[in-house]
Design a protein around this motif. Sequence first.
Motif, mmCIF file in Angstrom:
data_model
loop_
_atom_site.group_PDB
_atom_site.id
_atom_site.type_symbol
_atom_site.label_atom_id
_atom_site.label_comp_id
_atom_site.label_asym_id
_atom_site.label_seq_id
_atom_site.Cartn_x
_atom_site.Cartn_y
_atom_site.Cartn_z
ATOM 1 N N PHE A 65 1.459 -1.614 -0.520
ATOM 2 C CA PHE A 65 0.920 -0.710 -1.504
ATOM 3 C C PHE A 65 2.171 -0.126 -2.100
ATOM 4 C CE2 PHE A 65 -0.055 3.935 -2.273
ATOM 5 C CZ PHE A 65 -0.844 3.828 -3.226
ATOM 6 N N ILE A 66 2.202 0.069 -3.312
ATOM 7 C CA ILE A 66 3.750 0.357 -3.957
ATOM 8 C C ILE A 66 3.653 1.433 -4.751
ATOM 9 C CG2 ILE A 66 5.500 -0.625 -5.334
ATOM 10 C CD1 ILE A 66 4.624 -3.571 -4.864
ATOM 11 N N THR A 67 4.556 2.346 -4.842
ATOM 12 C CA THR A 67 4.251 3.510 -5.729
ATOM 13 C C THR A 67 5.595 3.470 -6.438
ATOM 14 O OG1 THR A 67 5.537 5.071 -3.942
ATOM 15 C CG2 THR A 67 3.177 5.011 -3.890
ATOM 16 N N LEU A 68 5.434 3.887 -7.769
ATOM 17 C CA LEU A 68 6.584 4.230 -8.609
ATOM 18 C C LEU A 68 6.757 5.683 -8.488
ATOM 19 C CD1 LEU A 68 8.364 3.957 -10.989
ATOM 20 C CD2 LEU A 68 6.419 3.946 -12.534
ATOM 21 N N TYR A 80 18.925 1.097 -21.500
ATOM 22 C CA TYR A 80 18.726 0.887 -20.202
ATOM 23 C C TYR A 80 18.127 1.928 -19.163
ATOM 24 C CZ TYR A 80 21.100 -3.494 -21.692
ATOM 25 O OH TYR A 80 21.489 -4.307 -22.110
ATOM 26 N N PHE A 81 17.401 1.718 -18.442
ATOM 27 C CA PHE A 81 16.704 2.681 -17.556
ATOM 28 C C PHE A 81 16.570 2.361 -16.062
ATOM 29 C CE2 PHE A 81 12.305 1.763 -17.324
ATOM 30 C CZ PHE A 81 12.060 0.694 -18.186
ATOM 31 N N THR A 82 16.419 3.107 -15.326
ATOM 32 C CA THR A 82 16.290 2.890 -13.922
ATOM 33 C C THR A 82 14.746 3.191 -13.216
ATOM 34 O OG1 THR A 82 18.777 2.941 -13.482
ATOM 35 C CG2 THR A 82 17.116 3.207 -11.394
ATOM 36 N N LEU A 83 14.364 2.767 -12.295
ATOM 37 C CA LEU A 83 13.015 3.176 -11.743
ATOM 38 C C LEU A 83 13.174 2.961 -10.151
ATOM 39 C CD1 LEU A 83 10.299 1.303 -14.060
ATOM 40 C CD2 LEU A 83 11.046 3.634 -14.052
ATOM 41 N N HIS A 84 12.506 3.597 -9.473
ATOM 42 C CA HIS A 84 12.427 3.713 -8.208
ATOM 43 C C HIS A 84 11.123 3.662 -7.402
ATOM 44 C CE1 HIS A 84 16.453 5.387 -8.315
ATOM 45 N NE2 HIS A 84 16.050 6.063 -9.250
ATOM 46 N N PHE A 85 10.884 2.442 -6.507
ATOM 47 C CA PHE A 85 9.786 2.239 -5.843
ATOM 48 C C PHE A 85 9.594 2.482 -4.419
ATOM 49 C CE2 PHE A 85 9.913 -0.120 -10.003
ATOM 50 C CZ PHE A 85 8.655 -0.005 -10.594
ATOM 51 N N SER A 86 8.248 2.789 -4.033
ATOM 52 C CA SER A 86 8.595 2.561 -2.306
ATOM 53 C C SER A 86 7.228 1.795 -2.055
ATOM 54 C CB SER A 86 8.088 4.183 -1.988
ATOM 55 O OG SER A 86 9.220 5.112 -2.531
ATOM 56 N N VAL A 87 7.601 1.262 -1.140
ATOM 57 C CA VAL A 87 6.448 0.140 -0.374
ATOM 58 C C VAL A 87 5.846 0.523 0.712
ATOM 59 C CG1 VAL A 87 6.351 -2.542 0.186
ATOM 60 C CG2 VAL A 87 8.063 -1.640 -1.721
ATOM 61 N N PHE A 88 4.633 0.450 0.853
ATOM 62 C CA PHE A 88 3.847 0.852 2.039
ATOM 63 C C PHE A 88 2.964 -0.497 2.700
ATOM 64 C CE2 PHE A 88 4.847 4.373 -0.454
ATOM 65 C CZ PHE A 88 5.459 5.225 0.537
ATOM 66 N N ASP A 89 2.581 -0.282 3.786
ATOM 67 C CA ASP A 89 1.416 -1.337 4.517
ATOM 68 C C ASP A 89 0.209 -1.081 3.728
ATOM 69 O OD1 ASP A 89 -0.462 -2.467 5.705
ATOM 70 O OD2 ASP A 89 0.741 -2.224 7.809
ATOM 71 N N GLY A 90 -0.299 -2.173 3.207
ATOM 72 C CA GLY A 90 -1.384 -2.225 2.236
ATOM 73 C C GLY A 90 -2.911 -1.706 3.148
ATOM 74 N N GLN A 91 -2.779 -1.929 4.445
ATOM 75 C CA GLN A 91 -3.749 -1.616 5.226
ATOM 76 C C GLN A 91 -3.644 0.021 5.542
ATOM 77 O OE1 GLN A 91 -6.489 -3.560 5.569
ATOM 78 N NE2 GLN A 91 -5.067 -4.958 4.151
ATOM 79 N N HIS A 92 -2.393 0.679 5.624
ATOM 80 C CA HIS A 92 -2.139 1.729 6.092
ATOM 81 C C HIS A 92 -1.197 2.620 5.175
ATOM 82 C CE1 HIS A 92 -3.819 0.691 10.019
ATOM 83 N NE2 HIS A 92 -3.089 -0.282 9.815
ATOM 84 N N PRO A 93 -1.606 2.857 3.823
ATOM 85 C CA PRO A 93 -0.851 3.117 2.700
ATOM 86 C C PRO A 93 0.129 4.438 2.985
ATOM 87 C CG PRO A 93 -3.153 2.814 1.843
ATOM 88 C CD PRO A 93 -3.225 2.979 3.521
ATOM 89 N N LYS A 94 -0.032 4.908 3.881
ATOM 90 C CA LYS A 94 1.006 6.256 4.289
ATOM 91 C C LYS A 94 2.378 5.470 5.132
ATOM 92 C CE LYS A 94 -1.840 10.149 3.670
ATOM 93 N NZ LYS A 94 -2.681 11.252 3.980
ATOM 94 N N GLN A 95 2.131 4.235 5.489
ATOM 95 C CA GLN A 95 2.876 3.871 6.671
ATOM 96 C C GLN A 95 4.134 2.980 5.675
ATOM 97 O OE1 GLN A 95 1.375 1.888 10.320
ATOM 98 N NE2 GLN A 95 3.092 0.494 10.089
ATOM 99 N N PRO A 96 5.320 3.513 5.793
ATOM 100 C CA PRO A 96 6.364 2.735 4.984
ATOM 101 C C PRO A 96 6.821 1.186 5.533
ATOM 102 C CG PRO A 96 7.116 4.843 5.618
ATOM 103 C CD PRO A 96 5.745 4.733 6.378
ATOM 104 N N VAL A 97 7.028 0.421 4.938
ATOM 105 C CA VAL A 97 7.664 -0.955 5.452
ATOM 106 C C VAL A 97 9.022 -1.102 4.947
ATOM 107 C CG1 VAL A 97 5.144 -1.859 5.209
ATOM 108 C CG2 VAL A 97 6.518 -2.367 3.432
#
Lengths: 170, 442
Positions: A65-68, A80-97
Amino acid sequence: MLIGNRKSSLLTAVFVAGLLPAISASADMKSDMAKGGMAMTGMHMDTASDVKPTTQAYTSDHRYFITLDGMPKSIPEQDYFTLHFSVFDGQHPKQPVSGFSLDVQAGMRHGMKNGFAHGMQSSPKISVSGNTATVSGLMFHMMGTWTLQLTVHDGQHTSVADFELPCCSQ
Amino acid sequence: MVRLQGIGRIAAFAVAGTVLSAALSAAWMPNAAAVDDDHAHYTAAELAMIYRHSPLGNLPNDGTNHVADDPRAARFGQHLFFETAFSKNGKVSCETCHQPTLAFTDGKAIAVGVATGVRNAPTILNAAYSPWFFLDGRTDSMWSQALQPFENPLEFGGDRLQIIHAVARDPAMRKAYDTVFGDWPWPEGDPALPAHGRPGASADGPQARAWAALSPDQQHQVNLVFSNLGKAIEAYERELVGGNSPFDQYVAALRKGDITRENVISPAAKRGLKLFVGQANCELCHSGPNFSDGQFHNLGLPTLPGEATDPGRSAGIALIDADIFNAAGAFSDAPQGKRAQRLQYLPDAKTQLGAFKTPSLRNIDTPPYMHDGRYATLEQVLDFYSDGADGVRDGPHVGVREKTVDLVPHLSAAQRADLIAFLKTLDDAPLPDDLTRAPPRP
């Protein structure tokens, strides 16, 4: 599936490595959009105001599960511009991976079902720290809806998520 | 229009366009009230798009050139622009391919310097608005662009040592150099260096050997002066800007609601404008005030019979990376600046094979067209975009043809005529005469 109004059908398994070269071998756009369907009564390409940005998405296999994070107030056109993403466990979307690498491809579909009509005119730089990824050097040179394809590699799996972003307010 | 005969041509075309479109204008103007206010003829989205094209706006800053906006540098650069002493045969100057009377093009399919080149010569009017230079984007500033023709064997056929000596021996140019850039590096005036020499030439040739024999300090001094000459030329070329075309006047009238000025372009041109920002999708690549996205596209044009394959930007990327005069290099005045930062994000060259820069459409009445000058008329260009899928688009080509081209729909003959009527409203008013010829002194 994607969060929001995205359709899971967009996330088919066409996202293979080396995407842009692969587009050359994809079906010609004429098969997606018959020339007659684009007559003067036909479509005019969307503009920035038509699309709301995707801010979070599952990969097509639901593994991640990915958030922008911190969507820019307005994406600059031809700059040019910059984006930041966070990646989480798809089964536990609050758990960072962590322990993954990320690839980013970007392009515009312009009505094509598969692949991009064209890609981006830059090669973004990607840095990963913990569960966050910073993507710099993105550049949208054309107005309309852009698709960012984020590919997460964890050593065993390759998982892809699409983010749609509008270009541009200025 | 900068051509001397341009006004007459525009007027003639406007008249012809009016006659041509008379039968259609009633359908385009649904009621008498609409005649009084052109806003009614465009959707809100079309109006927004139209406003994005004008005014031309301020020139982008070029921090890599500290004299980019110095009038003294511009006058020196103007002299250099028209100077023929830098060419191998003493007959070629920048003007040879960028003639003021031809909107700073040469009217040829392929440019001709000391020999026939490989591509069409683009206009340099409004070129300062471009983010990359040459049709393959192989330089990232106007000053570094200006240097390459000097040493191209098909253009000037010269070399940087020859040019340094030519400046050194001309008291007026020497004085101008000192005024703009400060002290000349060689106290003796004309440096005791070989008559000819440059890097990058054939490795075992006399020019390369002469260059290799110089010390690193000597090479640096030559490169410094050479780069400064390019910077002076950029200062001149930054003055070659328009922005007062009939289209610009029309947009200004629209913005002000000045209905008395809305007839500055013909009804046919207005229909063409509506197509341009709407259903014809020209807007996608020819965007913004300079009618160009400044980027590179592979249109799938087949290689012309008998011509070598042109890799386009795919080769340009390697060249800009290797160019010591790029924005991040030792001769840039802002090696950490925004222009230099762009170099780290250059796209993968493989994706750019056969791609060429989107030309500006301002001052477009400058045939022939496309990177290889294959089309003699705008009608032919529109034939390509409108009907190419049934013809030239399916031919063999290098690289990956960008599918954006297919977004241009079939256009009727009347629609093509309207589009051309609109495009010809993009010709700028003539520049002041004193900008179109060599100055009395450097």
